[in-house]
Design a protein around this motif. Structure first.
Motif, PDB file in Angstrom:
ATOM      1  N   PRO A 365       0.812  -1.219   0.000  1.00  0.00           N
ATOM      2  CA  PRO A 365       0.000   0.000   0.000  1.00  0.00           C
ATOM      3  C   PRO A 365       0.844   1.266   0.000  1.00  0.00           C
ATOM      4  N   ILE A 366       2.004   1.205   0.686  1.00  0.00           N
ATOM      5  CA  ILE A 366       2.955   2.317   0.718  1.00  0.00           C
ATOM      6  C   ILE A 366       4.342   1.721   0.603  1.00  0.00           C
ATOM      7  N   PHE A 367       5.142   2.220  -0.335  1.00  0.00           N
ATOM      8  CA  PHE A 367       6.475   1.688  -0.585  1.00  0.00           C
ATOM      9  C   PHE A 367       7.465   2.838  -0.704  1.00  0.00           C
ATOM     10  N   LEU A 368       8.416   2.902   0.237  1.00  0.00           N
ATOM     11  CA  LEU A 368       9.487   3.886   0.207  1.00  0.00           C
ATOM     12  C   LEU A 368      10.800   3.149   0.085  1.00  0.00           C
ATOM     13  N   VAL A 522      16.212   9.311   1.019  1.00  0.00           N
ATOM     14  CA  VAL A 522      14.790   9.642   1.139  1.00  0.00           C
ATOM     15  C   VAL A 522      14.589  10.240   2.517  1.00  0.00           C
ATOM     16  N   SER A 523      13.960  11.413   2.602  1.00  0.00           N
ATOM     17  CA  SER A 523      13.779  12.052   3.909  1.00  0.00           C
ATOM     18  C   SER A 523      12.590  13.002   3.881  1.00  0.00           C
ATOM     19  N   ASN A 524      12.085  13.298   5.083  1.00  0.00           N
ATOM     20  CA  ASN A 524      10.999  14.263   5.282  1.00  0.00           C
ATOM     21  C   ASN A 524       9.767  13.902   4.455  1.00  0.00           C
ATOM     22  N   VAL A 525       9.085  12.849   4.895  1.00  0.00           N
ATOM     23  CA  VAL A 525       7.885  12.372   4.214  1.00  0.00           C
ATOM     24  C   VAL A 525       6.751  12.276   5.224  1.00  0.00           C
ATOM     25  N   LEU A 526       5.641  12.897   4.907  1.00  0.00           N
ATOM     26  CA  LEU A 526       4.442  12.843   5.743  1.00  0.00           C
ATOM     27  C   LEU A 526       3.323  12.170   4.957  1.00  0.00           C
ATOM     28  N   ILE A 527       2.832  11.046   5.484  1.00  0.00           N
ATOM     29  CA  ILE A 527       1.730  10.309   4.864  1.00  0.00           C
ATOM     30  C   ILE A 527       0.625  10.217   5.906  1.00  0.00           C
ATOM     31  N   ARG A 528      -0.531  10.819   5.626  1.00  0.00           N
ATOM     32  CA  ARG A 528      -1.573  10.874   6.652  1.00  0.00           C
ATOM     33  C   ARG A 528      -2.965  10.788   6.037  1.00  0.00           C
ATOM     34  N   ASN A 529      -3.898  10.324   6.864  1.00  0.00           N
ATOM     35  CA  ASN A 529      -5.306  10.260   6.480  1.00  0.00           C
ATOM     36  C   ASN A 529      -5.487   9.421   5.216  1.00  0.00           C
ATOM     37  N   VAL A 530      -5.042   8.181   5.302  1.00  0.00           N
ATOM     38  CA  VAL A 530      -5.078   7.280   4.155  1.00  0.00           C
ATOM     39  C   VAL A 530      -5.861   6.025   4.542  1.00  0.00           C
ATOM     40  N   THR A 531      -6.796   5.621   3.679  1.00  0.00           N
ATOM     41  CA  THR A 531      -7.577   4.407   3.889  1.00  0.00           C
ATOM     42  C   THR A 531      -7.296   3.434   2.757  1.00  0.00           C
ATOM     43  N   VAL A 532      -6.924   2.206   3.137  1.00  0.00           N
ATOM     44  CA  VAL A 532      -6.583   1.168   2.167  1.00  0.00           C
ATOM     45  C   VAL A 532      -7.492  -0.023   2.422  1.00  0.00           C
ATOM     46  N   LEU A 542       6.100  -1.098   3.068  1.00  0.00           N
ATOM     47  CA  LEU A 542       7.518  -1.447   3.007  1.00  0.00           C
ATOM     48  C   LEU A 542       8.356  -0.173   2.969  1.00  0.00           C
ATOM     49  N   LEU A 543       9.164   0.024   4.010  1.00  0.00           N
ATOM     50  CA  LEU A 543      10.103   1.137   4.093  1.00  0.00           C
ATOM     51  C   LEU A 543      11.500   0.532   4.070  1.00  0.00           C
ATOM     52  N   MET A 544      12.194   0.661   2.932  1.00  0.00           N
ATOM     53  CA  MET A 544      13.434  -0.080   2.713  1.00  0.00           C
ATOM     54  C   MET A 544      14.554   0.877   2.325  1.00  0.00           C
ATOM     55  N   GLY A 545      15.429   1.169   3.295  1.00  0.00           N
ATOM     56  CA  GLY A 545      16.596   1.981   3.005  1.00  0.00           C
ATOM     57  C   GLY A 545      17.810   1.118   2.716  1.00  0.00           C
ATOM     58  N   LEU A 546      18.984   1.712   2.855  1.00  0.00           N
ATOM     59  CA  LEU A 546      20.248   1.021   2.661  1.00  0.00           C
ATOM     60  C   LEU A 546      21.037   1.019   3.957  1.00  0.00           C
ATOM     61  N   THR A 547      21.919   0.057   4.109  1.00  0.00           N
ATOM     62  CA  THR A 547      22.774   0.018   5.296  1.00  0.00           C
ATOM     63  C   THR A 547      23.511   1.340   5.465  1.00  0.00           C
ATOM     64  N   ASP A 548      23.959   1.926   4.353  1.00  0.00           N
ATOM     65  CA  ASP A 548      24.744   3.159   4.413  1.00  0.00           C
ATOM     66  C   ASP A 548      23.973   4.386   3.955  1.00  0.00           C
ATOM     67  N   SER A 549      22.671   4.272   3.803  1.00  0.00           N
ATOM     68  CA  SER A 549      21.833   5.439   3.496  1.00  0.00           C
ATOM     69  C   SER A 549      20.429   5.163   4.000  1.00  0.00           C
ATOM     70  N   LEU A 651       3.629  -3.976   8.292  1.00  0.00           N
ATOM     71  CA  LEU A 651       4.686  -3.015   7.986  1.00  0.00           C
ATOM     72  C   LEU A 651       6.041  -3.656   8.208  1.00  0.00           C
ATOM     73  N   PHE A 652       6.930  -3.496   7.240  1.00  0.00           N
ATOM     74  CA  PHE A 652       8.310  -3.967   7.348  1.00  0.00           C
ATOM     75  C   PHE A 652       9.206  -2.762   7.106  1.00  0.00           C
ATOM     76  N   ALA A 653      10.016  -2.407   8.105  1.00  0.00           N
ATOM     77  CA  ALA A 653      10.884  -1.231   8.014  1.00  0.00           C
ATOM     78  C   ALA A 653      12.325  -1.656   8.259  1.00  0.00           C
ATOM     79  N   LYS A 654      13.202  -1.295   7.313  1.00  0.00           N
ATOM     80  CA  LYS A 654      14.609  -1.670   7.397  1.00  0.00           C
ATOM     81  C   LYS A 654      15.470  -0.474   7.009  1.00  0.00           C
TER      82      LYS A 654
END
Length: 921
Positions: A365-368, A522-532, A542-549, A651-654
């Protein structure tokens, strides 16, 4: 980050009234006609535009269908499409194209030269072979309630022909050549390149080729009330500034509906910024069916084997970055979720996504994602314009990103490096499906072009320019005016730096030079008032960054997500390839077969990502499942399915720093056996109000400590040191409210953090990591190393919550009083309607993927019911026929709801029936 500190985009300042013209030029006055040859119409239309350009005016398309090749826009000229006017793409002779068809005596404008081809896909590099094309223009408007189409119905068969093709001409062999090899064709609807003050209003586009509309490097663009219904990208906004899109519908089952990009296609380094999107709809129904009002849905997946695309997305082309985007009141229907990707070395920052509704979501539903695909230009060690660069250059992989070391090109010296991996080891887990992973005995290759050997020592070759004014790649700030400017001060060469000695074990780290010193952020993200609602059970947020970023400063607030559920931790361990065959007939197209992946999709999940998540137990000499040991895959194409089935359903955040979850609700239609949330290498998490379905024997949250982490891109380089990452600063401000998902289950409240969070430790590298002295145990669970599934693939049950039975939508019906309304419902079930035919997938570039191993379907009895049944109406469940003869007292609008139920959950379809007076009345 506070929830309310992100600035809002203001969008475009231009409006239609600013571009109104007093003089009109009718195309028929210049020789255009419905019966005229396309070449004649093309000349007539362009002559009218030329005449209007002399003093500024509006070129008018009257009612009628006009077949044409490339229409060349001019500054200070508007196009007006009268209601009933159709601008129709003309056929081109394409004897060698995968869509070969007889032509109509002409062709589209030849694809131009783009020296920066290869820094982005072909379709983002060449634009002149479009139906409507303009570059370096100002003050232009396309408006009116007419239609622009690249489709053509065959008069005999009724098949919808795609005249504008979804593929691209073959790329040239030199950066100085035109953008094709011999044959080219039209493959875009509208292409606007480096234009300023543009308005698009009221018209529709269907079957628009690779891009129905693409705005490349434009400024001050206003879009209102347009409809795009097409086969690939509907509307791409690439490297543009000051953009507003309102009241627009974009449909594309097989690609993005509304896509924000930041490629180098316009030849300028310009971020996408100040974009405002409001009150729009994105969806993934069959191409052409939305414009027709039918919304058919027989095609279940896109070419990439994930569900219908149809979403609003940032990426994937992201070389130049994104800044200041506000998206509100957008409805997603039968599409993938909201997607933000920064994977090409630049930043994505200051985004607001609010007040949106997503239904029937076919992915996360949300992928960063912050990734390191590193599609960023780098200056090579040779001046040759050969494309791709020669194989002795500064990159072993993807040499199309290497620019000639020549004064005619922007200069991007190597600033960092990445390894090359030999994915040449073929393995299988079940004996049916095989794939390639890193060769454990020969995992990497070195690139001598990037270092020099002297007396058994190795020294890095670094850039030395004729002037050190270029030291910090100031060319990244190139202005719009000098997008083709020269940089003589940057000319130089790579020479050995004898102060930069390299260890022999580190040489593999320098195989691929990258022209940016930084990884994507990726920075400064506001996600609000969302119905899925009705989300695919395989893919959590899924919020998936990098080990070094790390992804930084993310707020999810007032979010409600309903998944279909039904998966287990076993699915997250095994990463099964479980496929069936599905025969379908899309809206007015030929019948075809597609391969449905019920669990892992091998189009995006590849290599080590396909291995089971299991670690070797040295004491017991066997494999142990470990669903938390998820591979990094920093350079993989960024799609939620890349990481397969994850150990969380919600939710999976890494690799995230600063995550706020406020007023979050996760629910499942069918109980799911995984955690609600999993956090891995996450810092400063605030959970402030969460309700969720969660099995009583499962902790809602898992926090992962990984003792075998390596730096980004070095994950599979032998002898690179390991280090530990963990979850820190996790706070739960309010108790978690949990349901077990059963009908009679009562909610329970968890107050203590220790009751909410399971601590998980990983004591092995990710699956497939080559063994070395730092970890000598087996890492690749497959048949060769003794791993096996407990249940054979042919006998494994299909997860029936993934693809659901459905009733094919029925267009609104109008009948008169006393007239019989007869509707035969078409009911289909992917679990049981399995085709005996199998076919490989043909991609848009003509490549054919080999068929996947498929299993048989399962018997799944269906029950058909009806809600809101009018008096006198009846539904025959045996032949699924609805019959009704309305009386005079039943005039007006009726909404009939039909449901099909396989015992798991009902799937509904609503029909609007309007009853009118009799003809005599």
């Amino acid at each position: 980050m506070s929830s309310y500190t992100i600035p809002e985009a203001t969008g475009a300042s231009i409006r239609p009234r600013n571009l109104l013209k007093h003089r009109s030029f009718l195309i028929t006055d210049f020789g255009a006609g419905e019966d005229a040859a396309p070449a004649v119409n093309t000349q007539a239309i362009n002559s009218a535009i030329q005449a209007a350009a002399m003093e500024g005016g509006t070129v008018v398309f009257p009612k009628g269908t006009f077949h044409t090749y490339t229409i060349l826009l001019k500054s200070n000229v508007n196009l007006y499409l009268s209601e009933g006017a159709v601008v129709s793409a003309a056929r081109t002779d394409n004897p060698h194209s995968r869509q070969a068809a007889p032509g109509e005596g002409g062709n589209y404008k030849e694809p131009e030269v783009n020296r920066y081809v290869g820094l982005q896909d072909h379709g983002h590099s060449y634009f002149s072979n479009s139906l409507i094309y303009g570059s370096d223009l100002e003050n232009i408007m396309i408006s009116g309630r007419g239609l622009i189409t690249g489709g053509r119905f065959d008069e005999k068969s009724g098949i919808l022909e795609h005249v504008l093709q979804g593929g691209d001409p073959q790329e040239p062999m030199s950066r100085e050549a035109k953008g094709h090899q011999e044959e080219w064709f039209g493959n875009k609807g509208i292409a606007l390149v480096r234009c300023e003050n543009v308005v698009l209003e009221d018209f529709s586009v269907t079957i628009g080729g690779h891009f129905a509309i693409i705005a490349e490097g434009c400024r001050n663009l206003y879009v209102d009330h347009i409809l795009v219904d097409t086969i690939r990208d509907a509307f791409d906004i690439d490297c543009c500034r000051d953009v507003t899109v309102r009241h627009t519908i974009c449909n594309s089952l097989t690609d993005e509906s509304l896509c924000l990009k930041a490629s180098f296609g316009a030849g300028i380094f310009e971020p996408l910024q100040n974009v405002l999107i409001e009150d729009c709809t994105v969806c993934g129904y069959d191409a052409g069916s939305v414009y027709a009002g039918e919304y058919t849905r027989d095609k279940l997946i896109a070419v990439d084997r994930c569900g219908p695309t149809g979403r609003l997305k940032f990426g994937t082309e992201a070389t130049c970055g994104y800044h200041l985007v506000t998206i509100r009141r957008v409805r997603f229907e039968r599409s993938r979720g909201f997607c933000m990707e920064s994977v090409d070395c630049s930043s994505l920052t200051n985004v607001i996504f609010e007040d949106c509704v997503l239904d029937n979501v076919s992915s996360s539903p949300i992928f960063l994602r912050a990734g390191d695909r590193a599609r960023f230009p780098v200056t090579g060690n040779a001046s040759s314009s050969a494309y791709p660069a020669l194989d002795t250059n500064v990159r072993l992989d993807d040499r199309n990103w290497v620019l000639p070391n020549e004064r005619a090109y922007h200069c991007y010296p190597a600033r960092r490096y990445a390894p090359h991996y030999n994915r040449t080891k073929t393995v299988t887990v079940d004996g049916h499906s095989s794939f390639e992973i890193v060769d454990p005995h020969n995992p990497v290759a070195c690139n001598p072009a990037n270092y020099e050997e002297l007396d058994g020592h190795y020294y890095l070759r670094v850039w030395q320019s004729e002037s050190y004014a270029q030291k910090n790649t100031s060319s990244q700030g190139s202005s719009r005016q000098n997008h083709g400017a020269l940089h003589p001060e940057a000319h130089g060469a790579y020479v050995a730096d004898f102060s930069r000695e390299l260890k022999d074990t580190d040489l593999p780290l320098y195989a691929n030079a990258i022209g940016s010193a930084t990884m994507a952020t990726v920075s400064n993200v506001l996600i609000r008032n969302v119905t899925v609602t009705n989300a695919d059970p395989r893919y959590p947020i899924l919020l998936m960054g990098l080990t070094d970023s790390h992804i930084k400063s993310i707020v999810l607030e007032n979010i409600s997500v309903e998944y279909r559920g039904g998966l287990t931790m076993e699915h997250a361990v095994e990463q099964r390839q479980l496929n069936t065959e599905w025969k379908f007939s899309q809206f007015h197209t030929k019948e075809r077969v597609q391969n449905l992946p019920w669990l892992v999709n091998t189009f995006f999940s590849r290599g080590e990502g396909l291995l089971p998540r299991a670690d070797w137990d040295a004491r017991e000499n066997c494999w142990r499942g470990n669903p938390y040991n998820v591979p990094e895959l920093p350079g993989a194409y960024p799609e939620p399915s890349t990481w397969g089935i994850l150990p969380a359903y919600g939710l999976f955040a890494k690799h995230v720093d600063g995550l706020t979850l406020r007023n979050i609700r996760f629910s499942c239609k069918v109980p799911d056996g995984r955690h609600v949330c999993v956090f891995d290498d996450v810092k400063d998490v605030c959970v402030d109000g969460m309700e969720a379905h969660c099995a009583r024997d499962m902790a809602p949250i898992a926090a992962v400590t990984d003792h075998y982490r390596r730096h980004t891109n070095a994950e599979d380089v032998p002898e690179q040191p390991y280090f530990t990452t963990e979850v820190t600063g996790l706070e739960i401000h309010r108790p978690l409210v949990l349901w077990d998902g059963t009908k009679d289950g009562q909610p329970r409240t968890l107050h203590a953090k220790s009751d909410c969070v399971k601590q998980v430790e990983i004591h092995a590298p990710a699956p497939g990591t080559p063994q070395d002295s730092l970890y000598p145990l087996p890492t690749a669970p497959c048949q060769e190393t003794g791993y096996h599934y407990e249940v054979e693939t042919d006998n494994y049950p299909l997860p029936l919550t993934v693809y659901r039975p459905y009733i094919q939508p029925v267009a609104p019906v109008r009948i008169r009083v006393g007239e019989l309304c007869r509707i035969r419902l078409s009911v289909r079930n992917p679990a049981s309607d399995v085709s005996e035919e199998a076919t490989g997938t043909r991609l848009y570039n003509g490549q054919i993927l080999l068929p996947n191993y498929s299993v048989k379907g399962v018997a799944s009895p269906l029950q058909i019911t009806c809600e809101n049944l009018p008096e006198g109406a009846r539904l025959n469940p045996d032949d699924t026929e609805f019959l009704w003869t309305p009386t005079s007292s039943q005039k007006g609008e009726h909404y009939i709801v039909f449901a099909v139920d396989d015992g798991l959950m009902p799937e509904k379809m609503r029909i609007k029936i309007t009853v009118e007076d009799t003809e005599n009345d």
